[in-house]
Scaffold this motif. Sequence first.
Motif, short mmCIF file in Angstrom:
data_model
loop_
_atom_site.label_atom_id
_atom_site.label_comp_id
_atom_site.label_asym_id
_atom_site.label_seq_id
_atom_site.Cartn_x
_atom_site.Cartn_y
_atom_site.Cartn_z
N UNK A 17 -11.82 25.00 -61.89
CA UNK A 17 -10.88 25.29 -62.98
C UNK A 17 -9.66 26.02 -62.46
N UNK A 18 -9.90 26.96 -61.54
CA UNK A 18 -8.77 27.70 -60.97
C UNK A 18 -7.92 26.79 -60.07
N UNK A 19 -8.61 26.00 -59.25
CA UNK A 19 -7.86 25.08 -58.39
C UNK A 19 -7.00 24.15 -59.24
N UNK A 20 -7.60 23.64 -60.35
CA UNK A 20 -6.89 22.68 -61.18
C UNK A 20 -5.66 23.32 -61.82
N UNK A 21 -5.85 24.52 -62.39
CA UNK A 21 -4.72 25.19 -63.05
C UNK A 21 -3.59 25.47 -62.08
#
Lengths: 295, 398
Positions: free
Chosen positions: A24-28
């Motif tokens: 989720x952090x990588x995607x954001x």
Amino acid sequence: MFELLGIPPQALFGQLLLGLINGSFYALLSLGLAVIFGLLNIINFSHGAQYMMGAFVAWMALTWLGIPYWGALVIVPLVVGATGVVIERLMISKLYHLDHLYGLLLTFGLALIIQGLFRNQFGVSGLPYSIPPQLSGGTNLGFMFLPNYRGWVVLASLVVCFGTWFAIERTRLGAYLRAATENPTLVGAFGINVPRMITLTYGFGVALAAFAGVLAAPIYSVNPNMGADLIIVVFAVVVIGGMGSILGAILTGFGLGIVEGLTKVFYPEASSVAIFVIMAIVLLVKPAGLFGRTA
Amino acid sequence: MIFKTATLAGLAALLMAGSAMAIDIKLGVLNDRSGIYADLSGEGSVVAARMAIEDFEAAAKGINVEVISADHQNKPDVASTIARQWYDEEGVDVIVDVPTSSAALAVNEITREKGKIFLNSGAASTDLTGAQCAPGTAHWTYDTYALANGTGKAMVDNGYKNWYFLTADYAFGHSLEENTTAVVEAAGGKVLGSVRHPFPGTDFSSFLLQAQASGADVIGLANAGGDTVNSIKQAAEFGITQAGQALAGLLIFITDVHALGLETAQGLVLTEAFYWDLNDDTRAWSERFSEEMGGSKPTMVHAGVYSAVLHYLKGVEATNSKETDAVMGWMKSNPSSDPVFGEGELRADGRHIHDMYLFQVKAPSESTGDWDYYKLLATIPAEIAFRPLEDGGCALVE
């Protein structure tokens, strides 16, 4: 009980879920980078520092002004996004006619300055930031204990990622943006203020980083190096997904989070390099990235 | 030609005789100044070294000490390059601090090669006074044996028999895991397994869940600094401690407790060589340190730098030289004494011996003010805190 590759299924599901959370952090973060690169052609190396600023501004808002987490989630991206607008106006806008490399060097320098300032002011040990009381505790899923807060991170990330993709690929405003990157003169001739649109786009990309920073504050310690630790991985994600591809950034972000999570089970020592191995393979096979368009 | 050489030699002899009156020493503080160990060593170690020089009144005794510092970024290759440059080009006589075992072991080798002095405070690997011990190296503050011996033994004695390790994947983590395993097994406990995480790390949840699945009574954290802070924070978040597993932080500094906040850190058992609130001497010394460091209290690494530099300067004064064998010889044959560690001694293998302390982190309700974090559980006497001289395998010990 059957086992998959020597690991009980419960543990495997648990690790998959954890991978999704990190994803989720990588995607954001890679989404913000992809928006800025796709529409401004700027390789925003200060993205990690802006993510770190998000976490710190959330801490300041709570400690100095008493603004709780939920308020910070709205206010912090606006505040940090505004600094992005100023940076774009004062510095980056002067570089559009130059090679990509100048933008990269400028933003890299900015990142070092921002990190240095925060390091001098706050030290490196990190500052405590609690999980909001509404989201403390967790749910027992049978195969693992899922902290409610981490569930919320995945949800928030999915909503923001989808919303951004939708805005850029499926709305009129997004169409203007994409047209402006192809032919700014023509779009300007239709009476659209192209420079302002580009400024706001950079501000929006920065706000996305800050939003990720607020999400991260309660689970990682708020420290000046948090962005620097992450940014190289996020760049690898963007390269694998295809520079500038919105969908590529989102999907590879989540996907690589999962791959990394699995590496942590099967061969923990390699978990920090797994993503770079994949990057090397992808670059050999498909140099434009998985979702990139070849120019 | 012969006449010229003789004149030069005479001139050189005169110059050297002149310098015997005043000794110029260049002291290099080499540590982490920007990464995860910067608060527990970093600028604070430079301040501590300067305090030692001031308190010794070095200048008044004809010893001119210049302090320089550099950032080794916790990387052995960077540390080697700086150490080499310092010794070869900048005339550095003694290197101080050097946290991160892998970097310290690299500096240790170069110091041996150049015949200089290395006063280590920040690193933990017992190899510095064991297999890789060197004539010019003193290992001052703590090591993995002392940490394991303190926290590891205390936990097993309290019924936490089955262990699982979360280990930082470099020299320090391996050494700490190995030493703790030995202590745990000797005390009748058992090690069920371990997982090695990349250093430095950010997300430890995967590793923590593996540790939880092992069913161990206690998860031993064989890491340090920001890695430990994040591990403890995330263990609380995933309900691991609430579910009944204990955490044993094998190396926790007061700056880590400060970063965690008492809410999260309360109850942790830890081993330290120094605590600012131990006695009047440590309080007074820490007060001065805090004034220069914007209010933060010193860690044991800072205290160790102060103590080591002070003892070294005494050696320089007593032998009226900065020659390695002479100074180290004096340091090893005379007891050390200072406000931070009290009485101590430097052993033949380079290990500095002093009391160690077992602390427990206070609950928020027990803490009466800023940095009031620890309550003392036990004092581990110097003679049993550290690895016995004959067990290290150091070649300097006959």
